[in-house]
Design an enzyme around this catalytic site. Structure first.
Site, short mmCIF file in Angstrom:
data_model
loop_
_atom_site.label_atom_id
_atom_site.label_comp_id
_atom_site.label_asym_id
_atom_site.label_seq_id
_atom_site.Cartn_x
_atom_site.Cartn_y
_atom_site.Cartn_z
N LYS A 46 0.83 -1.21 0.00
CA LYS A 46 0.00 0.00 0.00
C LYS A 46 0.86 1.26 0.00
O LYS A 46 0.61 2.18 -0.75
CB LYS A 46 -0.87 0.07 1.27
CG LYS A 46 -1.89 -1.01 1.42
CD LYS A 46 -2.80 -0.74 2.62
CE LYS A 46 -2.09 -0.67 3.96
NZ LYS A 46 -1.47 -1.90 4.41
N ARG A 84 -8.58 0.94 10.16
CA ARG A 84 -8.07 -0.40 10.43
C ARG A 84 -9.15 -1.31 11.04
O ARG A 84 -8.90 -2.48 11.24
CB ARG A 84 -6.95 -0.34 11.45
CG ARG A 84 -5.56 -0.01 10.96
CD ARG A 84 -4.95 -1.07 10.10
NE ARG A 84 -3.61 -1.46 10.45
CZ ARG A 84 -2.49 -0.83 10.13
NH1 ARG A 84 -2.53 0.30 9.47
NH2 ARG A 84 -1.33 -1.33 10.46
N ARG A 125 11.74 -6.49 4.39
CA ARG A 125 11.59 -5.05 4.14
C ARG A 125 12.67 -4.22 4.85
O ARG A 125 12.97 -4.43 6.01
CB ARG A 125 10.21 -4.63 4.65
CG ARG A 125 9.88 -3.20 4.41
CD ARG A 125 8.41 -2.99 4.32
NE ARG A 125 7.73 -3.08 5.61
CZ ARG A 125 6.44 -2.82 5.77
NH1 ARG A 125 5.69 -2.53 4.72
NH2 ARG A 125 5.89 -2.90 6.94
N ARG A 162 12.20 -2.02 10.35
CA ARG A 162 11.26 -1.53 11.36
C ARG A 162 11.19 -2.50 12.54
O ARG A 162 11.22 -3.71 12.35
CB ARG A 162 9.87 -1.39 10.74
CG ARG A 162 9.69 -0.12 9.98
CD ARG A 162 8.44 -0.09 9.17
NE ARG A 162 7.26 -0.61 9.85
CZ ARG A 162 6.03 -0.55 9.35
NH1 ARG A 162 5.83 0.01 8.16
NH2 ARG A 162 5.00 -1.05 10.00
N ARG A 184 0.52 -9.01 13.64
CA ARG A 184 -0.07 -7.97 12.77
C ARG A 184 -0.97 -8.60 11.70
O ARG A 184 -2.02 -8.05 11.36
CB ARG A 184 1.03 -7.13 12.12
CG ARG A 184 1.69 -6.18 13.12
CD ARG A 184 3.01 -5.64 12.61
NE ARG A 184 2.86 -4.81 11.44
CZ ARG A 184 3.79 -4.66 10.50
NH1 ARG A 184 4.95 -5.31 10.61
NH2 ARG A 184 3.58 -3.90 9.48
P1 AMP Z 1 1.59 0.31 9.43
O1 AMP Z 1 2.81 1.09 9.13
O2 AMP Z 1 0.36 0.85 8.77
O3 AMP Z 1 1.76 -1.17 9.20
O4 AMP Z 1 1.31 0.48 11.01
C1 AMP Z 1 2.25 0.06 11.98
C2 AMP Z 1 1.56 -0.04 13.35
O5 AMP Z 1 1.02 1.22 13.73
C3 AMP Z 1 0.38 -1.00 13.39
O6 AMP Z 1 0.78 -2.34 13.63
C4 AMP Z 1 -0.42 -0.43 14.57
O7 AMP Z 1 0.18 -0.76 15.81
C5 AMP Z 1 -0.24 1.07 14.38
N1 AMP Z 1 -1.29 1.63 13.50
C6 AMP Z 1 -1.14 2.16 12.24
N2 AMP Z 1 -2.30 2.61 11.76
C7 AMP Z 1 -3.22 2.35 12.72
C8 AMP Z 1 -4.62 2.56 12.82
N3 AMP Z 1 -5.33 3.12 11.81
N4 AMP Z 1 -5.25 2.17 13.97
C9 AMP Z 1 -4.57 1.61 14.98
N5 AMP Z 1 -3.27 1.37 14.95
C10 AMP Z 1 -2.57 1.73 13.83
#
Ligand code: AMP
Length: 214
Positions: A13, A88, A127, A160, A171
Site C-alpha cells: 500500500k 483499520r 523489508r 522496522r 499484525r
Molecule cells: P503500518 O505502518 O500501517 O503497518 O502500522 C504500523 C503499526 O502502527 C500498526 O501495527 C499499529 O500498531 C499502528 N497503526 C497504524 N495505523 C493504525 C490505525 N489506523 N489504527 C490503529 N493502529 C494503527
C-alpha cells in the site's frame, strides 16, 4: 481524488501510495508513519502508541482518530488525499465516514491491494527502509546495490521494529480479524475497487491507475 487504501501489512500500500502522490500531487496520510514519527519524537501520543505498536496490536481508536482529523483539516488535503493504513477496523471506518461528511470530503473509492497470505511474511521480514529519504527495499525481491545503503541517497537502511517475525504474525492476525472486514464494508457502500498486489511494482501501479480511471 479521495481514496482509502486497503490491504494487509506488506501488501505494498505504501509503495503504491507514494507513486500515486507523485502522479496526483495530493498527500498520503499514513497513520503508521504518523505514529512512528510521534514515537521517534517521544511525544505523549508517541509514548501511548509505542507499546501497542511493538506488540503488533492496534493503537486505541481515540489516539488515531484525533491524529487523522487534525491531518485532514490541513490545507493540503482539501483537493484530495490518500489514506494509507487507516481505517483499520469498523469503528474507525464509521468514525471516518462521520468526519468526512462533516468536512464535505467524502471518499471516491476504497482500493484493496490483494496479496496472498503466504507471500506477505517474506515481504515483511525482508523489508528495509532508508532512514533519510524513506525509500523502501526488500532484501529478497528488490535489494539495494550495496547492502544496508540506499541506492537513491546513500542513507542507512533499517528494519522496522515491528517487522520482526513474532510481531508480523500478530499484525497479520489483527489484519484478518479487524481490518479485512472493511472490504465488505466498502463493497456494501458501492465504492470498493480491487487490484492484485503481486508482481512488478510498475505493472501493479498501471493496474491501480486503470482501476481508478487515472
Ligand atoms: P503500518 O505502518 O500501517 O503497518 O502500522 C504500523 C503499526 O502502527 C500498526 O501495527 C499499529 O500498531 C499502528 N497503526 C497504524 N495505523 C493504525 C490505525 N489506523 N489504527 C490503529 N493502529 C494503527
Amino acid at each position: 481524488m479521495k481514496l482509502v487504501l486497503l490491504g494487509a501489512p506488506g501488501a505494498g500500500k505504501g509503495t503504491q501510495a507514494k507513486k500515486l502522490i507523485e502522479k496526483n500531487a495530493i498527500p498520503q496520510i499514513s497513520t503508521g508513519d504518523l505514529l512512528r514519527a510521534a514515537v521517534a519524537a517521544e511525544t505523549e501520543l508517541g509514548r501511548e502508541a509505542k507499546s501497542f505498536m511493538e506488540k503488533g496490536e492496534l493503537v486505541p481508536d481515540t489516539v488515531v482518530l484525533g491524529m487523522v482529523e487534525e491531518r485532514l483539516g490541513q490545507d493540503d488535503c482539501q483537493q484530495g488525499y490518500i489514506l494509507d493504513g487507516f481505517p483499520r477496523n469498523t469503528a474507525q471506518a464509521e468514525a471516518l465516514d462521520q468526519m468526512l461528511a462533516s468536512l464535505s470530503m467524502e471518499l471516491d473509492a476504497a482500493l484493496s491491494v490483494d496479496v496472498p497470505l503466504e507471500d506477505l511474511m517474506k515481504r515483511l521480514t525482508g523489508r528495509r527502509t532508508c532512514r533519510d529519504c524513506g525509500q523502501m527495499y526488500n532484501i529478497y525481491f528488490s535489494a539495494p546495490a550495496e547492502e544496508g545503503k540506499c541506492d537513491k541517497c546513500g542513507g542507512e537502511l533499517y528494519q522496522r521494529d515491528d517487522d520482526q517475525e513474532a510481531t508480523i504474525s500478530k499484525r497479520l492476525e489483527v489484519y484478518n480479524e479487524q481490518t479485512a472486514p472493511l472490504i465488505d464494508y466498502y463493497a456494501s457502500k458501492g465504492i470498493l475497487k480491487s487490484v492484485s498486489g503481486t508482481g512488478d511494482i510498475e505493472e501493479i501501479f498501471a493496474n491501480v491507475c486503470a482501476t481508478l480511471g487515472l
